[in-house]
Design a protein around this motif. Structure first.
Motif, PDB file in Angstrom:
ATOM      1  N   ALA A  66      27.477 -28.831   4.607  1.00  7.14           N
ATOM      2  CA  ALA A  66      27.974 -29.108   5.958  1.00  7.14           C
ATOM      3  C   ALA A  66      28.262 -30.585   6.144  1.00  7.14           C
ATOM      4  N   SER A  67      27.343 -31.428   5.695  1.00  8.05           N
ATOM      5  CA  SER A  67      27.528 -32.871   5.828  1.00  8.05           C
ATOM      6  C   SER A  67      28.730 -33.357   5.019  1.00  8.05           C
ATOM      7  N   ALA A  68      28.840 -32.865   3.784  1.00  8.92           N
ATOM      8  CA  ALA A  68      29.945 -33.295   2.928  1.00  8.92           C
ATOM      9  C   ALA A  68      31.292 -32.870   3.496  1.00  8.92           C
ATOM     10  N   LEU A  69      31.356 -31.662   4.046  1.00  8.60           N
ATOM     11  CA  LEU A  69      32.624 -31.153   4.554  1.00  8.60           C
ATOM     12  C   LEU A  69      33.017 -31.761   5.897  1.00  8.60           C
ATOM     13  N   ALA A 110      12.811 -29.652   6.831  1.00  7.22           N
ATOM     14  CA  ALA A 110      12.899 -30.981   6.225  1.00  7.22           C
ATOM     15  C   ALA A 110      13.914 -31.005   5.086  1.00  7.22           C
ATOM     16  N   GLN A 111      13.978 -29.915   4.323  1.00  9.40           N
ATOM     17  CA  GLN A 111      14.958 -29.842   3.248  1.00  9.40           C
ATOM     18  C   GLN A 111      16.384 -29.730   3.790  1.00  9.40           C
ATOM     19  N   LEU A 112      16.531 -29.110   4.941  1.00  6.47           N
ATOM     20  CA  LEU A 112      17.840 -29.072   5.596  1.00  6.47           C
ATOM     21  C   LEU A 112      18.291 -30.489   5.949  1.00  6.47           C
ATOM     22  N   LEU A 113      17.377 -31.290   6.507  1.00  8.13           N
ATOM     23  CA  LEU A 113      17.701 -32.679   6.840  1.00  8.13           C
ATOM     24  C   LEU A 113      18.000 -33.495   5.585  1.00  8.13           C
ATOM     25  N   ALA A 114      17.249 -33.237   4.514  1.00  8.23           N
ATOM     26  CA  ALA A 114      17.534 -33.927   3.249  1.00  8.23           C
ATOM     27  C   ALA A 114      18.930 -33.591   2.755  1.00  8.23           C
ATOM     28  N   GLY A 115      19.331 -32.336   2.940  1.00  8.69           N
ATOM     29  CA  GLY A 115      20.675 -31.934   2.550  1.00  8.69           C
ATOM     30  C   GLY A 115      21.751 -32.644   3.343  1.00  8.69           C
ATOM     31  N   LEU A 116      21.537 -32.810   4.642  1.00  2.00           N
ATOM     32  CA  LEU A 116      22.523 -33.511   5.468  1.00  2.00           C
ATOM     33  C   LEU A 116      22.737 -34.942   4.963  1.00  2.00           C
ATOM     34  N   GLY A 331      43.768 -42.438  -2.816  1.00  2.00           N
ATOM     35  CA  GLY A 331      43.672 -42.870  -1.433  1.00  2.00           C
ATOM     36  C   GLY A 331      42.789 -41.987  -0.571  1.00  2.00           C
ATOM     37  N   ARG A 332      42.482 -40.781  -1.065  1.00  2.00           N
ATOM     38  CA  ARG A 332      41.628 -39.868  -0.311  1.00  2.00           C
ATOM     39  C   ARG A 332      40.439 -39.442  -1.156  1.00  2.00           C
ATOM     40  N   ARG A 333      40.016 -40.341  -2.011  1.00  2.00           N
ATOM     41  CA  ARG A 333      38.964 -39.985  -2.957  1.00  2.00           C
ATOM     42  C   ARG A 333      37.661 -39.605  -2.261  1.00  2.00           C
ATOM     43  N   GLY A 334      37.308 -40.310  -1.186  1.00  2.00           N
ATOM     44  CA  GLY A 334      36.084 -39.985  -0.469  1.00  2.00           C
ATOM     45  C   GLY A 334      36.119 -38.574   0.087  1.00  2.00           C
ATOM     46  N   ALA A 335      37.248 -38.192   0.680  1.00  2.00           N
ATOM     47  CA  ALA A 335      37.376 -36.847   1.229  1.00  2.00           C
ATOM     48  C   ALA A 335      37.332 -35.799   0.117  1.00  2.00           C
ATOM     49  N   ILE A 336      37.982 -36.080  -1.010  1.00  2.00           N
ATOM     50  CA  ILE A 336      37.990 -35.126  -2.128  1.00  2.00           C
ATOM     51  C   ILE A 336      36.591 -34.973  -2.702  1.00  2.00           C
ATOM     52  N   MET A 337      35.863 -36.073  -2.861  1.00  2.00           N
ATOM     53  CA  MET A 337      34.497 -35.969  -3.351  1.00  2.00           C
ATOM     54  C   MET A 337      33.600 -35.266  -2.329  1.00  2.00           C
ATOM     55  N   GLY A 338      33.939 -35.396  -1.047  1.00  2.00           N
ATOM     56  CA  GLY A 338      33.214 -34.641  -0.032  1.00  2.00           C
ATOM     57  C   GLY A 338      33.440 -33.143  -0.192  1.00  2.00           C
ATOM     58  N   LEU A 339      34.677 -32.756  -0.466  1.00  2.00           N
ATOM     59  CA  LEU A 339      34.958 -31.346  -0.730  1.00  2.00           C
ATOM     60  C   LEU A 339      34.199 -30.871  -1.958  1.00  2.00           C
TER      61      LEU A 339
END
Length: 393
Positions: A66-69, A110-116, A331-339
């Motif tokens: 969720a955080s990455a996307l 707590a693991q959910l928060l770690a995931g975020l 130019g969109r590397r951060g977004a791609i790595m987020g995906l």
């Protein structure tokens, strides 16, 4: 440019930033992978079963995805280095909460928060790795960063099972938090990374329009679901299926980590041969390892040997997959790595929850068999991905 800079550039040395990022990967990896081997001890502490405890791993995966996307676009806006430091602080706080959890529900939360937090940290790490890599040594640099997974296995996960046996599972998280503070110190000299725009952060989902990304993300999903689905239950298979102590999972994790690290010396050949040619082959090799695992599941020594090969194959496949994704649109590397991170941890959720019922009803060998099928999907998707989608092809 000074003479020293010119010499450094001419030698194309691996930058010091790669080693700091390696430590950060090790920190996140220690949490991602440690729960499997110590799950029996956690289950006993909370008077619960291993599948119930593994919902914490699923929660970590959902939080990371969720955080990455939803938030990884902040990397392109504010800079990967800055985002990484704040994400690591949040991650350490969540680990401390995990170790102090009074009940299973609190542990899962707590693991959910770690995931975020991890959902921002991982794409920031991969973005910084791509930015730091000298021309022609992209795979070498990424290999150093990915060696952090080996550190998490050898120095983290393999020891966690022993620590859980001797001192209790809560001490595992306390030690990881202390190690995390040391990793944080290594990020203080990292630059923001790239050219922060200060504009509204684009959604990583917008990167789905980048040509060539869909088949690579499908391959990533199949690859990661097979890994986490098998890894999540191998510790319980050793403990309950083969009657071994929990610490046996530590030795198995050590063999995986050594195999993962042993492939690092081959990374320079990836740059020469081209990632696009190698990715389908590497996925097929991973599938062959799972096939061997079905035959070795009843023998601990045989499993150790197969798991060493598993680590080698997974390192090669992960390296090439990230290289291909990172080259799609700089130019969109951060977004791609987020995906990439989002899909990876959705696959963690799917693997740990989807493989659980199969494990309960058919045993560990069935998990490895399902993983073979998923790797065939990954190899086919990688073969269909257009080679023009990466500059490294």
């Amino acid at each position: 440019m000074t003479n020293e800079d010119q010499i450094s550039a001419g030698a194309a040395r691996i930058p010091a930033a790669a080693y700091a990022l390696c430590l950060c990967i090790g920190l996140v990896g220690a949490n991602s992978l440690a729960l499997g081997p110590i799950a029996p001890r956690v289950a006993e502490s909370f008077a619960s079963g291993v599948p119930a405890v593994m919902t914490a791993s699923a929660a970590f995966g959902i939080g990371t995805a969720a955080s990455a996307l939803l938030l990884a676009g902040l990397i392109d806006r504010f800079g990967a280095g800055r985002v990484l430091r704040y994400a690591l602080l949040a991650f350490l706080a969540a680990l401390a909460a995990s170790g102090a959890a009074p009940a299973l529900a609190a542990f899962v939360g707590a693991q959910l928060l770690a995931g975020l937090a991890a959902g921002l940290a991982l794409p920031a790490i991969y973005t910084l790795a791509a930015l730091a890599a000298p021309a022609g040594r992209e795979s070498d640099t990424l290999g150093i960063v990915l060696f952090g997974w080996t550190l998490s296995m050898v120095a983290g996960v393999s020891l966690s099972a022993v620590i859980a046996d001797l001192l209790g599972w809560r001490m595992v998280y306390a030690i990881v938090v202390v190690a995390g503070l040391a990793a944080m110190a290594g990020t203080t000299k990292l630059t923001a990374g790239g050219n922060p725009t200060r504009r509204t952060a684009p959604s990583p989902l917008s990167a789905l329009r980048v040509p060539g990304i869909a088949p690579l993300l499908l391959a990533c999903a199949a690859f990661m679901a097979s890994f986490y689905g098998v890894y999540g239950y191998v510790g319980d298979h050793l403990h309950r299926g083969l009657g071994l102590p929990v610490s046996a999972g530590g030795l198995l994790a050590l063999c995986y980590g050594l195999g993962f690290g042993a492939t690092t010396f081959l990374d320079r050949w990836i740059d020469r041969l081209g990632p696009a040619r190698l990715l389908p082959l590497f996925f097929a090799v991973v599938g062959a390892v799972y096939l061997a695992m079905t035959a070795a599941s009843a023998s601990y020594p045989a499993l150790l040997a197969v798991v060493f090969c598993w680590g080698m194959a997974n390192h090669a496949a992960l390296n090439v997959l990230i290289l291909r994704l990172a080259a799609l649109d700089p130019g969109r590397r951060g977004a791609i790595m987020g995906l990439n991170s989002g899909v990876t941890y959705l696959a963690l959720f799917a693997g740990t929850t989807g493989f659980g019922p199969l494990y309960a009803s058919a045993g560990f060998s069935a998990l490895a068999g399902l993983a073979v099928a998923l790797m065939l999907v990954a190899a086919l998707a990688a073969a269909l991905a257009p080679r023009a989608a990466t500059a490294s092809a």
